[in-house]
Scaffold this motif. Structure first.
Motif, PDB file in Angstrom:
ATOM      1  N   VAL A 130       0.829  -1.210   0.000  1.00 23.16           N
ATOM      2  CA  VAL A 130       0.000   0.000   0.000  1.00 23.16           C
ATOM      3  C   VAL A 130       0.863   1.260   0.000  1.00 23.16           C
ATOM      4  CG1 VAL A 130      -1.800   1.282   1.236  1.00 23.16           C
ATOM      5  CG2 VAL A 130      -1.848  -1.233   1.193  1.00 23.16           C
ATOM      6  N   ARG A 131       1.882   1.293   0.860  1.00 24.22           N
ATOM      7  CA  ARG A 131       2.666   2.518   1.063  1.00 24.22           C
ATOM      8  C   ARG A 131       4.072   2.452   0.491  1.00 24.22           C
ATOM      9  NH1 ARG A 131       1.266   2.400   7.398  1.00 24.22           N
ATOM     10  NH2 ARG A 131       1.740   0.213   6.897  1.00 24.22           N
ATOM     11  N   GLY A 132       4.491   1.264   0.043  1.00 27.23           N
ATOM     12  CA  GLY A 132       5.802   1.130  -0.563  1.00 27.23           C
ATOM     13  C   GLY A 132       6.929   0.968   0.448  1.00 27.23           C
ATOM     14  N   ARG A 133       8.163   1.001  -0.069  1.00 31.21           N
ATOM     15  CA  ARG A 133       9.356   0.806   0.748  1.00 31.21           C
ATOM     16  C   ARG A 133       9.780   2.124   1.366  1.00 31.21           C
ATOM     17  NH1 ARG A 133      14.996   0.574   0.668  1.00 31.21           N
ATOM     18  NH2 ARG A 133      15.939  -1.413   1.320  1.00 31.21           N
ATOM     19  N   ARG A 134      10.230   2.067   2.632  1.00 26.88           N
ATOM     20  CA  ARG A 134      10.587   3.286   3.349  1.00 26.88           C
ATOM     21  C   ARG A 134      11.545   2.966   4.491  1.00 26.88           C
ATOM     22  NH1 ARG A 134       5.645   1.245   4.143  1.00 26.88           N
ATOM     23  NH2 ARG A 134       4.920   0.845   6.274  1.00 26.88           N
ATOM     24  N   SER A 135      12.228   4.000   4.981  1.00 30.39           N
ATOM     25  CA  SER A 135      13.033   3.854   6.190  1.00 30.39           C
ATOM     26  C   SER A 135      12.101   3.644   7.379  1.00 30.39           C
ATOM     27  CB  SER A 135      13.886   5.101   6.409  1.00 30.39           C
ATOM     28  OG  SER A 135      14.816   5.259   5.365  1.00 30.39           O
ATOM     29  N   GLY A 136      12.544   2.831   8.316  1.00 35.91           N
ATOM     30  CA  GLY A 136      11.713   2.523   9.470  1.00 35.91           C
ATOM     31  C   GLY A 136      11.493   3.728  10.363  1.00 35.91           C
ATOM     32  N   SER A 137      10.303   3.808  10.939  1.00 31.12           N
ATOM     33  CA  SER A 137       9.958   4.880  11.871  1.00 31.12           C
ATOM     34  C   SER A 137       9.361   4.257  13.129  1.00 31.12           C
ATOM     35  CB  SER A 137       8.933   5.825  11.239  1.00 31.12           C
ATOM     36  OG  SER A 137       7.686   5.163  11.063  1.00 31.12           O
ATOM     37  N   LEU A 138       9.181   5.092  14.156  1.00 30.34           N
ATOM     38  CA  LEU A 138       8.569   4.601  15.382  1.00 30.34           C
ATOM     39  C   LEU A 138       7.131   4.159  15.125  1.00 30.34           C
ATOM     40  CD1 LEU A 138       9.086   4.139  18.396  1.00 30.34           C
ATOM     41  CD2 LEU A 138       8.237   6.455  18.830  1.00 30.34           C
ATOM     42  N   ALA A 139       6.439   4.837  14.212  1.00 30.19           N
ATOM     43  CA  ALA A 139       5.078   4.437  13.859  1.00 30.19           C
ATOM     44  C   ALA A 139       5.067   3.067  13.188  1.00 30.19           C
ATOM     45  CB  ALA A 139       4.443   5.485  12.953  1.00 30.19           C
ATOM     46  N   ASP A 140       6.034   2.836  12.284  1.00 27.97           N
ATOM     47  CA  ASP A 140       6.141   1.518  11.639  1.00 27.97           C
ATOM     48  C   ASP A 140       6.453   0.441  12.676  1.00 27.97           C
ATOM     49  OD1 ASP A 140       5.750   2.400   8.946  1.00 27.97           O
ATOM     50  OD2 ASP A 140       7.820   3.134   8.927  1.00 27.97           O
ATOM     51  N   LEU A 141       7.372   0.741  13.581  1.00 28.98           N
ATOM     52  CA  LEU A 141       7.699  -0.214  14.636  1.00 28.98           C
ATOM     53  C   LEU A 141       6.445  -0.560  15.426  1.00 28.98           C
ATOM     54  CD1 LEU A 141       9.761  -1.812  16.369  1.00 28.98           C
ATOM     55  CD2 LEU A 141      10.021   0.260  17.756  1.00 28.98           C
TER      56      LEU A 141
END
Length: 505
Positions: A130-141
């Motif tokens: 849905v959102r593609g590849r990205r650097s990890g964030s606290l929200a992703d964690l």
């Protein structure tokens, strides 16, 4: 719980999954090499420790080993350990470990016939369709921790993505708080500095309502120690072995074995180095605290001789896994294995590589399956879709390991006689009453014919997995935690933040 035990009917929106349970592996471990060959690897490892030695950058460890009788050359930080020291250390290793998180109902056992799983650990990036590849964030964690909590087959936490939007010296505080509040499963500790270890262990003790000293009497976390093969222990990893042992918590001693690059281009040489580096960590841990829990880690693989890239999840990694199981049994140590894949996306290759890795772990008698859900890009990325697809693979493995009940009722001779030759069993009372529980119900796999699949949207397995992780997040329920515990965690985080956090060593 047996798979044929009745339970409530599922709503159509429910995610189909097995109940929370400690997995048991009834299969006898598969020996790939002979006992004489196991002993040959053992003797080779001892010879490496005695004659070549291990370079260890941490002076405190060198002093401890010198006091125990090892030969230490301070000029090049080389430590040579006699086999008598190794054999003495092996006398105190534990064959089984019980880890108890803040919710004792989520306790797991590592050893014996038990098999435990942990989520993917360490990638700096994450991706979804849905959102593609990205650097990890606290929200992703936070989202990936919620998936860890939601799926029963993932039994322990990893560190599913690095929250790169949080400054390094404070990152462990924010990530551990998220782990301890969004899940009630066994937490993970990154051994990247002495202060960081103490901070995380203190927070885990707070979550269990204990002091740090009390926490050490009952293991409740785990960490991975990756050596720098060949034969090198850097400062953070050495500190990790010593401090986790000091606090009574287990480490997975896992050399970074890439046959053809960090080891000779032979499986035998790779496993000799793997074993030597594990045994060095065993000695160090037992000198700090006899009986300190440790696991024989085997994440060994080869490199692609054309590209130099690690061959995650391919045939020679499975061979190393099977031999690693034999070495762990030789030392009466629990064994760590991994769900590795070389694939960059959640496609067919990622599926068969992960399935091979998981079933090889079961055949090896592994007790902990690391990176059980989510690994892609050789560990550089966590995929939300792969997380779900891996849950399907591991759930299928878990179901395979459950022996079916064989008795007069399940043999069903009366039922067969009543239906008779040429009949069918679709409408029998047993079939009607157990149609949801009689057999494994897949999480992702579709058994529709082509027309029905097309009418349902014609979605690939990865696309179906997208809907499942979205459903899991939409229906996520935060596990119970006492508000006073959250207040204590927040107070600790605030105090340590004010004090400057913990820079990496």
């Amino acid at each position: 719980m047996r798979p044929d035990k009745p339970h409530r009917r599922r709503r159509a929106a429910d995610i189909v999954q097995m109940p929370w349970q400690q997995l048991v592996n009834p299969l006898p471990p598969t020996p790939l090499i002979s006992e004489d060959e196991v002993e040959a690897i053992h003797r080779a490892a001892l010879q490496l420790l005695e004659t070549v030695g291990v370079r260890c950058a941490f002076g405190e460890a060198r002093a401890l080993l010198a006091h125990a009788g090892a030969s230490v050359d301070e000029a090049d930080q080389r430590i040579r350990i006699g086999r008598d020291i190794v054999e003495e250390a092996l006398k105190t290793v534990r064959a089984e470990i019980r880890l108890t998180p803040r919710n004792p109902e989520r306790a797991v056992r590592l050893g014996g016939r038990h098999l435990t799983t942990a989520a993917v650990l360490g990638p700096p990036n994450c991706t979804d369709l849905v959102r593609g590849r990205r650097s990890g964030s606290l929200a992703d964690l936070g989202e990936l921790l919620k998936l860890t909590q939601a799926f029963n087959i993932v039994q322990m936490n990893g560190w599913p993505v690095e929250p790169l939007d949080v400054e390094v010296r404070f990152r462990h505080l924010a990530a551990t708080r998220a782990m301890l509040t969004l899940t009630d499963k066994v937490p993970y500790v990154f051994c990247q500095s002495r202060q960081r270890i103490e901070d995380v262990l203190t927070m885990c003790a707070i979550a269990r309502g204990e002091t740090l000293e009390e926490f050490g009497d009952r293991p409740g976390v785990f960490s991975i120690i990756n050596t720098n093969t060949p034969l090198t222990y850097d400062v953070p990893m050495t500190v990790g072995v010593m401090d986790m042992a000091r606090h009574g918590q287990p480490v997975l001693l896992t050399p970074f074995i890439m046959a053809g690059a960090s080891t000779p281009a032979t499986i035998a040489g790779a496993m000799a180095l793997n074993t030597a580096e594990v045994l060095f960590g065993v000695v160090l841990s037992q000198l700090v605290r006899p009986g300190a829990p440790v696991l024989y880690g085997c994440a060994a693989m080869n490199v692609d001789m054309k590209t130099g890239a690690p061959a995650y999840g391919l045939a020679d990694m499975q061979r190393c896994t099977l031999i690693g199981g034999q070495m762990a049994r030789r030392y009466r140590m629990p064994m760590r294995s991994s769900n590795f894949s070389s694939a960059n996306i959640p496609d067919f290759a990622s599926g068969y590589e992960s399935a091979n890795a998981c079933f090889a772990a079961a055949a090896a008698g592994a007790h902990l399956l690391m990176h059980a859900a989510g690994w892609v890009e050789g560990g550089l990325c966590t995929s939300y879709e792969k997380f779900v697809l891996d849950c399907e693979i591991v759930q299928s493995l878990a179901q395979t390991l459950v022996p079916p009940r064989i008795d007069a009722d399940t043999l069903a001779l009366t039922e067969i006689a009543e239906v008779g030759p040429g009949g069918h069993f679709f409408g029998t009372p047993r079939t009607i009453s157990t149609f949801e529980t009689a057999f494994y119900r897949p999480l992702v796999s579709a058994t529709q014919n082509y027309g029905a699949w097309l009418e349902a949207g014609g979605k690939s397995a990865a696309e179906r997995a997208t809907a499942i992780w979205q459903e899991a997040l939409n229906h996520y329920a935060e596990p119970d935690i006492d508000p006073s515990t959250v207040e204590a965690l927040d107070a600790f985080v605030a105090r340590r933040t004010e004090q400057g956090g913990a820079p990496l060593d």
